[in-house]
Design a protein around this motif. Structure first.
Motif, PDB file in Angstrom:
ATOM      1  N   TRP A  92      -7.972  13.158 -16.510  1.00 20.76           N
ATOM      2  CA  TRP A  92      -8.964  14.166 -16.259  1.00 20.76           C
ATOM      3  C   TRP A  92      -9.102  14.888 -15.061  1.00 20.76           C
ATOM      4  CZ3 TRP A  92     -11.545  13.270 -11.994  1.00 20.76           C
ATOM      5  CH2 TRP A  92     -11.864  12.037 -11.621  1.00 20.76           C
ATOM      6  N   LEU A  93      -7.851  14.498 -14.158  1.00 16.46           N
ATOM      7  CA  LEU A  93      -7.610  15.318 -13.012  1.00 16.46           C
ATOM      8  C   LEU A  93      -7.576  17.007 -13.245  1.00 16.46           C
ATOM      9  CD1 LEU A  93      -6.805  14.958  -9.890  1.00 16.46           C
ATOM     10  CD2 LEU A  93      -4.359  15.583 -10.672  1.00 16.46           C
ATOM     11  N   PRO A  94      -8.460  17.541 -12.679  1.00 16.02           N
ATOM     12  CA  PRO A  94      -8.501  19.232 -13.053  1.00 16.02           C
ATOM     13  C   PRO A  94      -7.120  19.762 -12.748  1.00 16.02           C
ATOM     14  CG  PRO A  94     -10.184  18.421 -11.470  1.00 16.02           C
ATOM     15  CD  PRO A  94      -9.384  17.470 -11.541  1.00 16.02           C
ATOM     16  N   GLU A  95      -6.686  20.757 -13.726  1.00 14.00           N
ATOM     17  CA  GLU A  95      -5.501  21.482 -13.316  1.00 14.00           C
ATOM     18  C   GLU A  95      -5.454  22.490 -12.170  1.00 14.00           C
ATOM     19  OE1 GLU A  95      -4.701  24.094 -16.727  1.00 14.00           O
ATOM     20  OE2 GLU A  95      -4.883  22.649 -18.091  1.00 14.00           O
ATOM     21  N   ASP A  96      -6.906  22.659 -11.533  1.00 14.00           N
ATOM     22  CA  ASP A  96      -6.902  23.483 -10.236  1.00 14.00           C
ATOM     23  C   ASP A  96      -6.995  22.502  -9.153  1.00 14.00           C
ATOM     24  OD1 ASP A  96      -9.668  22.505 -10.525  1.00 14.00           O
ATOM     25  OD2 ASP A  96     -10.303  24.251  -9.516  1.00 14.00           O
ATOM     26  N   ALA A  97      -6.687  21.336  -9.196  1.00 17.17           N
ATOM     27  CA  ALA A  97      -6.890  20.400  -8.064  1.00 17.17           C
ATOM     28  C   ALA A  97      -5.627  20.716  -7.030  1.00 17.17           C
ATOM     29  CB  ALA A  97      -6.761  18.816  -8.327  1.00 17.17           C
ATOM     30  N   ALA A 105       3.913  16.179 -12.585  1.00 16.66           N
ATOM     31  CA  ALA A 105       5.376  16.064 -12.636  1.00 16.66           C
ATOM     32  C   ALA A 105       6.025  14.811 -12.180  1.00 16.66           C
ATOM     33  CB  ALA A 105       6.157  17.235 -12.077  1.00 16.66           C
ATOM     34  N   ASP A 106       5.444  14.216 -11.084  1.00 13.44           N
ATOM     35  CA  ASP A 106       5.889  13.073 -10.438  1.00 13.44           C
ATOM     36  C   ASP A 106       5.535  11.733 -11.239  1.00 13.44           C
ATOM     37  OD1 ASP A 106       7.074  11.445  -8.312  1.00 13.44           O
ATOM     38  OD2 ASP A 106       5.067  10.934  -7.687  1.00 13.44           O
ATOM     39  N   GLY A 107       4.757  11.784 -12.068  1.00 11.82           N
ATOM     40  CA  GLY A 107       4.234  10.805 -13.160  1.00 11.82           C
ATOM     41  C   GLY A 107       3.001   9.973 -12.428  1.00 11.82           C
ATOM     42  N   ALA A 108       2.300  10.424 -11.541  1.00 12.19           N
ATOM     43  CA  ALA A 108       1.154   9.790 -10.887  1.00 12.19           C
ATOM     44  C   ALA A 108       0.105   9.521 -11.941  1.00 12.19           C
ATOM     45  CB  ALA A 108       0.475  10.550  -9.676  1.00 12.19           C
ATOM     46  N   ILE A 109      -0.025  10.187 -12.695  1.00 12.47           N
ATOM     47  CA  ILE A 109      -0.951  10.026 -14.050  1.00 12.47           C
ATOM     48  C   ILE A 109      -0.644   9.329 -14.949  1.00 12.47           C
ATOM     49  CG2 ILE A 109      -2.478  11.482 -15.781  1.00 12.47           C
ATOM     50  CD1 ILE A 109      -2.496  14.005 -13.904  1.00 12.47           C
ATOM     51  N   ALA A 110       0.729   9.308 -15.433  1.00 13.74           N
ATOM     52  CA  ALA A 110       1.184   8.443 -16.510  1.00 13.74           C
ATOM     53  C   ALA A 110       1.038   7.045 -15.789  1.00 13.74           C
ATOM     54  CB  ALA A 110       2.587   8.801 -16.741  1.00 13.74           C
ATOM     55  N   ARG A 111       1.378   6.806 -14.597  1.00 14.87           N
ATOM     56  CA  ARG A 111       1.387   5.458 -14.023  1.00 14.87           C
ATOM     57  C   ARG A 111      -0.042   4.900 -13.822  1.00 14.87           C
ATOM     58  NH1 ARG A 111       5.444   8.055 -10.807  1.00 14.87           N
ATOM     59  NH2 ARG A 111       3.828   8.220  -9.081  1.00 14.87           N
ATOM     60  N   GLY A 112      -1.168   5.660 -13.823  1.00 16.19           N
ATOM     61  CA  GLY A 112      -2.376   5.173 -13.675  1.00 16.19           C
ATOM     62  C   GLY A 112      -3.030   5.492 -12.612  1.00 16.19           C
ATOM     63  N   VAL A 162       0.779  -1.226   0.096  1.00 13.84           N
ATOM     64  CA  VAL A 162      -0.044  -0.040  -0.096  1.00 13.84           C
ATOM     65  C   VAL A 162       0.937   1.260  -0.094  1.00 13.84           C
ATOM     66  CG1 VAL A 162      -1.731   1.129   1.218  1.00 13.84           C
ATOM     67  CG2 VAL A 162      -1.940  -1.227   1.168  1.00 13.84           C
ATOM     68  N   VAL A 163       0.728   1.903  -0.955  1.00 12.33           N
ATOM     69  CA  VAL A 163       1.516   3.329  -1.165  1.00 12.33           C
ATOM     70  C   VAL A 163       0.395   4.506  -1.128  1.00 12.33           C
ATOM     71  CG1 VAL A 163       3.045   4.462  -2.528  1.00 12.33           C
ATOM     72  CG2 VAL A 163       3.077   2.007  -2.656  1.00 12.33           C
ATOM     73  N   GLN A 164       1.103   5.669  -0.421  1.00 14.33           N
ATOM     74  CA  GLN A 164       0.524   6.679  -0.016  1.00 14.33           C
ATOM     75  C   GLN A 164       1.222   7.817  -0.546  1.00 14.33           C
ATOM     76  OE1 GLN A 164      -1.595   7.724   3.441  1.00 14.33           O
ATOM     77  NE2 GLN A 164      -0.822   9.622   3.546  1.00 14.33           N
ATOM     78  N   THR A 165       0.905   8.615  -1.526  1.00 20.55           N
ATOM     79  CA  THR A 165       1.364   9.986  -1.931  1.00 20.55           C
ATOM     80  C   THR A 165       0.290  11.226  -1.656  1.00 20.55           C
ATOM     81  OG1 THR A 165       2.293   8.313  -3.484  1.00 20.55           O
ATOM     82  CG2 THR A 165       2.708  10.750  -3.708  1.00 20.55           C
ATOM     83  N   GLU A 216      -0.372  20.036 -10.706  1.00 23.22           N
ATOM     84  CA  GLU A 216       0.841  20.084 -11.330  1.00 23.22           C
ATOM     85  C   GLU A 216       1.966  19.177 -11.080  1.00 23.22           C
ATOM     86  OE1 GLU A 216       4.070  23.745 -12.286  1.00 23.22           O
ATOM     87  OE2 GLU A 216       1.986  24.137 -12.899  1.00 23.22           O
ATOM     88  N   GLU A 217       2.217  19.288  -9.764  1.00 30.35           N
ATOM     89  CA  GLU A 217       3.199  18.583  -8.829  1.00 30.35           C
ATOM     90  C   GLU A 217       2.747  16.950  -9.257  1.00 30.35           C
ATOM     91  OE1 GLU A 217       3.945  17.515  -4.153  1.00 30.35           O
ATOM     92  OE2 GLU A 217       3.445  19.637  -4.951  1.00 30.35           O
ATOM     93  N   ALA A 218       1.549  16.662  -9.241  1.00 30.21           N
ATOM     94  CA  ALA A 218       1.352  15.205  -9.386  1.00 30.21           C
ATOM     95  C   ALA A 218       1.667  14.580 -10.872  1.00 30.21           C
ATOM     96  CB  ALA A 218      -0.171  14.858  -9.306  1.00 30.21           C
TER      97      ALA A 218
END
Length: 133
Positions: A48-53, A36-43, A23-26, A32-34
């Motif tokens: 569709w994470l909003p830019e203002d999140a 840059a870390d690749g969280a979206i690319a890794r799935g 279990v991994v928590q980030t 923008e930070e997410a």
């Protein structure tokens, strides 16, 4: 013989410790930070994470592929429309929690069923959970 016992003990200890890393928590301050870390690319976070999140919390279980994530956004109405979410009466909640997500789920809100997610919407945040099958 003694070395074999030590090796067996070491293998047992290493194997016992592996369960705790499934279990991994980030946490991310911004979308923008997410990204840059690749969280979206890794799935683990949706494309569709909003830019203002903001105040993004992502928890996933590598073994079961379950994930829970939450964030604050001004675009929650748009997300509900785009994700085709409908109010539901289910009491089902996420299995993967931390103190911040537990607090969000205890706030007044409404549960939705979306195409790929379950959702808890409060006045200030959205909490999503799903299984990756």
């Amino acid at each position: 013989m003694r070395n074999r016992r030590h090796a067996a003990l070491l293998a047992l200890l290493l194997g016992a410790g592996c369960g705790s890393i499934e279990v991994v928590q980030t946490e991310y301050a911004t979308a923008e930070e997410a990204k840059a870390d690749g969280a979206i690319a890794r799935g683990w976070l949706p494309v569709w994470l909003p830019e203002d999140a903001k105040n993004i919390i992502e928890i996933h279980d590598v073994d079961t592929n379950e994930s829970t994530f939450s964030f604050s956004t001004r675009q929650s109405d748009q997300i509900l429309r785009d994700a085709v979410c409908d109010p539901i009466e289910s009491k089902q909640g996420p299995r993967l929690l931390n103190a911040a997500i537990r607090e969000q789920l205890s706030a007044p809100g409404k549960r939705y069923g979306c195409k790929d997610y379950m959702l808890w919407r409060t006045e200030t945040s959205l909490v999503f959970w799903r299984r990756h099958d």
